[in-house]
Design an enzyme around this catalytic site. Sequence first.
Site, PDB file in Angstrom:
ATOM      1  N   HIS A 186      -9.059   9.800  -0.365  1.00 25.77           N
ATOM      2  CA  HIS A 186      -7.845  10.326   0.260  1.00 25.77           C
ATOM      3  C   HIS A 186      -6.700   9.324   0.177  1.00 25.77           C
ATOM      4  CE1 HIS A 186      -8.643   7.708   3.677  1.00 25.77           C
ATOM      5  NE2 HIS A 186      -9.864   8.247   3.809  1.00 25.77           N
ATOM      6  N   HIS A 200      -7.255   5.551   0.802  1.00 22.83           N
ATOM      7  CA  HIS A 200      -7.865   4.808  -0.298  1.00 22.83           C
ATOM      8  C   HIS A 200      -6.811   4.456  -1.350  1.00 22.83           C
ATOM      9  CE1 HIS A 200     -11.416   7.328   1.119  1.00 22.83           C
ATOM     10  NE2 HIS A 200     -11.801   6.093   1.360  1.00 22.83           N
ATOM     11  N   CYS A 248     -29.922   7.241  20.276  1.00 24.20           N
ATOM     12  CA  CYS A 248     -29.798   8.698  20.381  1.00 24.20           C
ATOM     13  C   CYS A 248     -30.548   9.321  19.219  1.00 24.20           C
ATOM     14  CB  CYS A 248     -28.335   9.128  20.328  1.00 24.20           C
ATOM     15  SG  CYS A 248     -28.126  10.924  20.225  1.00 24.20           S
ATOM     16  N   CYS A 296     -28.296  11.558  17.048  1.00 18.45           N
ATOM     17  CA  CYS A 296     -27.399  10.822  16.151  1.00 18.45           C
ATOM     18  C   CYS A 296     -28.194   9.977  15.175  1.00 18.45           C
ATOM     19  CB  CYS A 296     -26.476   9.884  16.913  1.00 18.45           C
ATOM     20  SG  CYS A 296     -25.351  10.704  18.041  1.00 18.45           S
ATOM     21  N   CYS A 327     -25.359  10.010  25.566  1.00 18.70           N
ATOM     22  CA  CYS A 327     -24.678   9.997  24.280  1.00 18.70           C
ATOM     23  C   CYS A 327     -23.345  10.730  24.414  1.00 18.70           C
ATOM     24  CB  CYS A 327     -25.541  10.701  23.223  1.00 18.70           C
ATOM     25  SG  CYS A 327     -24.631  11.014  21.697  1.00 18.70           S
ATOM     26  N   HIS A 370     -23.698  14.030  22.145  1.00 21.66           N
ATOM     27  CA  HIS A 370     -24.683  15.064  22.472  1.00 21.66           C
ATOM     28  C   HIS A 370     -24.946  15.207  23.959  1.00 21.66           C
ATOM     29  CE1 HIS A 370     -25.562  13.922  18.223  1.00 21.66           C
ATOM     30  NE2 HIS A 370     -25.523  15.238  18.119  1.00 21.66           N
ATOM     31  N   LYS A 403      -3.491  10.085  13.224  1.00 22.46           N
ATOM     32  CA  LYS A 403      -4.238   9.703  12.053  1.00 22.46           C
ATOM     33  C   LYS A 403      -4.590  10.977  11.294  1.00 22.46           C
ATOM     34  CE  LYS A 403      -8.108   6.803  10.700  1.00 22.46           C
ATOM     35  NZ  LYS A 403      -9.339   6.133  11.091  1.00 22.46           N
ATOM     36  N   LYS A 411      -9.231  15.616   8.303  1.00 22.21           N
ATOM     37  CA  LYS A 411      -9.409  16.942   7.740  1.00 22.21           C
ATOM     38  C   LYS A 411      -9.512  17.999   8.824  1.00 22.21           C
ATOM     39  CE  LYS A 411     -12.672  16.201   4.795  1.00 22.21           C
ATOM     40  NZ  LYS A 411     -13.782  16.375   3.843  1.00 22.21           N
TER      41      LYS A 411
END
Length: 508
Positions: free
Chosen positions: A17, A20, A125, A128, A142, A145, A294, A297
């Site tokens: 993106h 980079h 977790c 995770c 967590c 979750h 920031k 997507k």
Amino acid sequence: MPFYVTTPIYYVNAEPHLGHAYSTIAADILARHMRQRGEDVFFLTGTDEHGEPVAQAAERLGTTPRELADRNSVRFRDLAARVNATNDFFIRTSDPEHVAEVRRIVQGLYDSGHVYAGVYEGWYCDRCADFKTESELVDGKCPIHLITLEKRHEENYFFRLSSFQEALERLYAENRDFVSPGSRFNEALNFIRQGLEDISISRSAISWGVPVPWDERHVIYVWIDALLNYYTALAYAREGEDLTERFWPATVHVIGKDILKFHAVIWPAMLMASGLEVPERLFIHGYLLMDEHKMSKSLGNVIDPFQVMDLYGTDALRFYLFREVGFGQDGNVSTEGFETRYTTELANEYGNLASRTLAMVSRYRDGAVPAGEPPAALVAVFEGAPEAIAACFDRSDISGALEQIWERVRELNRFVAEQAPWQLAKDPAQAERLDSVLYGLVEGLRVVSLLLLPIVPEAAERLLIALGAAHERSLVAARFGAVAGGAQTGELPQLFPKIEREPEPSAA
RNA sequence: GGCUCCGUAGCUCAGCCGGUUAGAGCGCACCACUCAUAAUGGUGAGGUCGGUGGUUCGAGUCCACCCGGAGCUACCA
């Protein structure tokens, strides 16, 4: 002088993106500039390929980590090529040479007592598949979750980072520009002063990584593996030649602020522990934001660098990123801002200046650059310009250099208006003065373009050729008056044509 | 909580070691010019330099406090 510049190596799990592209272009601009100064330059970029996220993604896609890495690494290589990066090598952490060297270095750390076996204890977790830090926890659960976590132990190998506390503080005390901008220097130093803990540098239960040489049940923590790329690449980047002596230590690592600590704390400590020199400096750039956020997507507020380059060209992107946002700071970018900069600065101020100058030389002097007297006004404008710009680049201040250059572009347009060559052309008695003005404009454009070469290489090169300045591209040649008249100018299609963009179909 | 940074014209920001009427770019208004990609140049619009109190002959520029904003405070890469 050797000048060794690097970008971060990009994690293959991510989509290439704008961020980079930003890091890569920055390092490329510095590399091109130093080559212009006749320095011995090595410019490295590449991909970081090991670690659990890659392994998981590969599993999801029903492929192997290596195949996934192969596939995705190419996309970053393509990005580098697409932004016209002149990297001398593209390293992949899966390169066998890199892997072997990482093992050798880590073994050395182990043998010298900088690494020991210990137990990592943390909140784990299951969902995770990952440890959480105390500060991440929400009521002991967590944060993602919201499930209660269990304390888990894992045998790990630890690097004695804590033993480098003093050495690091000394490094920072003695080298005030080890990290810039200054705020990042403070941030890193502050972190060090808070007291360093040893860090675990191995992971078990993961297979996609570099095996720990003395205990192959573990792989080396990806960050250790990744950081070493800056050093390992030199040994095999050029076939049959080891460039380590020539280019190590690195001159500047260009990185984003998200990976500051790895580079500003762990990395120099690792090098010290290995008996290697630390890099001269790190330059930390900020985030490119959209609407103060920031890019992400999920927010849908991304600018696709490929799309921008397809529409406006690579030079335009290279220019915009460092013109709009002070290099080193966070800043907003937007398609509107992009279009404004493109049109007003690249097309109107620079491109059109080239057009009008070439048109006048052609019309009034049959395309031959007259051997006129250098106009005093322009001599003053360009006095010390190459030095001033080099000084900016020495601080990795790309935006500052660009501003310095652009002030000269503006001065040239001002000069045209003040001298009104089209008036001089009407009066044969003013021929000498017209010669001087036209020569000054060509010479000014030549200098400006040489200075711009690292930033907008394609356009600047095209213009230099059209101006009849065929050969010399060094910074030394960017002295106003260095080239006498007499050259024959050529045709030049618009450097930065105005882009007619289809109006956005209004979203329903 | 601790540490760091920031708050200057509508917008984005410069203002180094404190010193004449606080600057640039964009946007806006008006004017000039016609070589050029209808491009360029000039002029103007007047911002309590976040607030208060200090230091000083003098502070946007140093100190204290306050208000507002951002980042870091360790093992996702």
